[in-house]
Design an enzyme around this catalytic site. Sequence first.
Site, PDB file in Angstrom:
ATOM      1  N   ASP A  68      33.071  42.582  25.504  1.00  0.00           N
ATOM      2  CA  ASP A  68      31.954  43.172  26.220  1.00  0.00           C
ATOM      3  C   ASP A  68      31.557  44.431  25.453  1.00  0.00           C
ATOM      4  O   ASP A  68      32.359  45.027  24.734  1.00  0.00           O
ATOM      5  CB  ASP A  68      32.391  43.482  27.655  1.00  0.00           C
ATOM      6  CG  ASP A  68      31.195  43.725  28.552  1.00  0.00           C
ATOM      7  OD1 ASP A  68      30.058  43.660  28.058  1.00  0.00           O
ATOM      8  OD2 ASP A  68      31.418  43.977  29.744  1.00  0.00           O
ATOM      9  N   ASP A  75      33.702  35.311  33.133  1.00  0.00           N
ATOM     10  CA  ASP A  75      34.869  36.185  33.093  1.00  0.00           C
ATOM     11  C   ASP A  75      34.912  36.890  34.421  1.00  0.00           C
ATOM     12  O   ASP A  75      33.865  37.093  35.055  1.00  0.00           O
ATOM     13  CB  ASP A  75      34.752  37.235  31.979  1.00  0.00           C
ATOM     14  CG  ASP A  75      33.863  38.384  32.407  1.00  0.00           C
ATOM     15  OD1 ASP A  75      34.395  39.406  32.886  1.00  0.00           O
ATOM     16  OD2 ASP A  75      32.623  38.272  32.288  1.00  0.00           O
ATOM     17  N   CYS A 122      50.381  22.747  42.706  1.00  0.00           N
ATOM     18  CA  CYS A 122      50.189  23.431  41.420  1.00  0.00           C
ATOM     19  C   CYS A 122      51.343  23.154  40.462  1.00  0.00           C
ATOM     20  O   CYS A 122      52.496  23.053  40.876  1.00  0.00           O
ATOM     21  CB  CYS A 122      50.067  24.937  41.666  1.00  0.00           C
ATOM     22  SG  CYS A 122      49.827  25.904  40.166  1.00  0.00           S
ATOM     23  N   CYS A 147      52.055  25.173  37.790  1.00  0.00           N
ATOM     24  CA  CYS A 147      52.374  26.360  36.993  1.00  0.00           C
ATOM     25  C   CYS A 147      53.864  26.682  37.073  1.00  0.00           C
ATOM     26  O   CYS A 147      54.561  26.237  37.982  1.00  0.00           O
ATOM     27  CB  CYS A 147      51.539  27.564  37.434  1.00  0.00           C
ATOM     28  SG  CYS A 147      52.105  28.392  38.939  1.00  0.00           S
ATOM     29  N   CYS A 158      55.118  28.223  40.321  1.00  0.00           N
ATOM     30  CA  CYS A 158      55.194  27.237  41.413  1.00  0.00           C
ATOM     31  C   CYS A 158      56.343  26.255  41.202  1.00  0.00           C
ATOM     32  O   CYS A 158      56.784  25.613  42.152  1.00  0.00           O
ATOM     33  CB  CYS A 158      53.862  26.512  41.577  1.00  0.00           C
ATOM     34  SG  CYS A 158      52.632  27.524  42.460  1.00  0.00           S
ATOM     35  N   HIS A 177      50.106  32.310  38.148  1.00  0.00           N
ATOM     36  CA  HIS A 177      49.627  31.247  39.039  1.00  0.00           C
ATOM     37  C   HIS A 177      48.102  31.239  39.117  1.00  0.00           C
ATOM     38  O   HIS A 177      47.464  30.192  38.987  1.00  0.00           O
ATOM     39  CB  HIS A 177      50.217  31.408  40.439  1.00  0.00           C
ATOM     40  CG  HIS A 177      49.509  30.533  41.424  1.00  0.00           C
ATOM     41  ND1 HIS A 177      49.758  29.184  41.524  1.00  0.00           N
ATOM     42  CD2 HIS A 177      48.492  30.787  42.284  1.00  0.00           C
ATOM     43  CE1 HIS A 177      48.948  28.653  42.409  1.00  0.00           C
ATOM     44  NE2 HIS A 177      48.173  29.608  42.889  1.00  0.00           N
TER      45      HIS A 177
END
Lengths: 382, 382
Positions: free
Chosen positions: A94, A267, A305, A307, A310, A336
């Site tokens: 940015d 974003d 999930c 991940c 998890c 997560h």
Amino acid sequence: MSASGFSFNVSARDNEARAGAITTPHGQVTTPAFMPVGTKAAVKAMAPDELKAMGYSMVLANTYHLALRPGAELIQELGGVQSFMGFDGAVLTDSGGYQAMSLAAINSIDESGIRFRSHIDGSPLFLTPESAVEIQEKVGSDIMMALDECTPFPVEHDRAMASLDLTARWASRSLAAREQNSLALFGIVQGSVYPDLRRISARQITSIDFDGFATGGLSVGEPKEQMLEMAALSASILPSDKPRYLMGVGTPEDLLDAIAMGYDMFDCVLPTRNARNGSAFTSRGRLSIKVSRFARDTRPLDPDCGCRPCQTLTRAYIRHLYMSGEILAARALTEHNLYFYRRLMGDVQAAIASRTYADFAKKTRDLMRSEEAGLAETDDAG
Amino acid sequence: MSASGFSFNVSARDNEARAGAITTPHGQVTTPAFMPVGTKAAVKAMAPDELKAMGYSMVLANTYHLALRPGAELIQELGGVQSFMGFDGAVLTDSGGYQAMSLAAINSIDESGIRFRSHIDGSPLFLTPESAVEIQEKVGSDIMMALDECTPFPVEHDRAMASLDLTARWASRSLAAREQNSLALFGIVQGSVYPDLRRISARQITSIDFDGFATGGLSVGEPKEQMLEMAALSASILPSDKPRYLMGVGTPEDLLDAIAMGYDMFDCVLPTRNARNGSAFTSRGRLSIKVSRFARDTRPLDPDCGCRPCQTLTRAYIRHLYMSGEILAARALTEHNLYFYRRLMGDVQAAIASRTYADFAKKTRDLMRSEEAGLAETDDAG
């Protein structure tokens, strides 16, 4: 002239939604893409290789922050921001225009640019359209953003109008200043919540030969409906052969809406910042780990999930970590949430490819409303 | 009666140093072993599966802290602290006696036990020898520690002497209170820096049939030479057929010394706390990442290290992360330091097995003095 190291290819369309890929000097990014926010060349609580392993191939960093610390020259000397971070992927920076708003107390704006006083030590930093590009070229950003003025909300029509013209002049100066033609440069459309100004700005900015176009100045405090209305209006004017980037947005639901408008890139600090505040995004809606009913809950944050948190940690333990101020709480929730956003983008890409996007978006949205409603905090970011 | 789920086996000796294994209800721990400190059932900045993957099979947690939050009953209900944490290994819990010293302002001690006011919300917590064992049994600690009084430094001889007798009475009450015979219970030798008191305490405590014995009350501010002298004296009296645990010690050099005295187990906040303060332990000595000469240093923290941070991140980047207050700095330095300690223990075990410990210790110590000397901070913990 378009950047030599950059291309955008749409491989599937479903109404206005599209899926494709952006090619950068540091690899390919499939779209629609969500970019985790790594303001200071670090996505808070995450290691760069974890982001890559999760499927993220582009992250966002910030020109203002990197210019102050560690400095663009140092990053250049160490081979560019990707190498500096040890991130095997692309980086978008940015421009610093957003900081002109968010750090308004320590800056002043005139035709030439934005004069900052460092929030760290008060030292001066003068960002002009030219110096912002120069810094981003030193940093080696795969996608640079033109310096813009991001107006706060609310802002008067006259003030927003004057700002548009300044942003348009800065946009032309930005592209003229680019020396490294392998790096992409995007222009930013402003216009606050005024439809006429959004149209004017979109025409101004798209008349310049940028590699992609962003809708900026949203999620800065305006009502959600106005955000979505302005985003849709802006998207409808942006050229279809270049990436469309909706800056600073948003919730999973916002992304589903914006993808239907034809946006390709996003974003937002929500998945990372909300994680540090104890909030998890799940397939069944949001969940605030602070809530006492989770104290004995041995399920993972999201039973659907895949991940690592998890697979290894329970809600009860993460709640304990959060209540105890342990860093692992921020880590687990951040990992997560970013996994959730990444999987959402992957599912979105597949749905567009199979031309089932509207159905996918409705089912996803319905499921997110189903179970944990009322448990989550109010959004604390945009 | 010894604990049924616990055994200690010495497989190699080299002078006083010994290598072996402790067997617990949650697996085997090779010795000499360093235990990372996870006061609140979390080793700061680390995930439990990362600790296990690094080779740690036992971590330390704290009775006082867990009793306050999340509470022993909750941990018991969720299957014990190992299951609660998702740690595939054993957990030793300190008794709370150390907190009687470190949190002296919020507690009072009498014959019956230690009356705390919670540092969190002021609520009362009464730790007696019996309740400390009961809490640790609910928590499901593989190795429980008897409640002791840990005297501060300096302390008068009379005061330390009186404390010894109290600690000895508490030790007997602790063992009598054990109901779960699968869990090991260790006694703690005190005596401040007074050789006569260390001898008395060792005789008092070793007359009780504990599963192992700890030397406590060191690294609390006394000069290093006194710490080592008292540790050696205490070790020489502790029985050789049971594990010897030197509590709260220490630097890599301290561990090398203590292993030569015949100690088998260690815990210390140094690798984790110093990490969060920017300090790395390396094979060539300590390194403070704050030092400006690292700003452009693209080497890993320790070129001889195989940890993930050393494979993926440079000193320059970690320094930037540290200066920017990023969580990843704490993560990277913690992971590195714990990897360093774990590797050191592995190398120590091999050196004892090959009866080359003295040579190994000298070479390791010499190398740690070689390169980065003068860069490190003073120790900030014990």
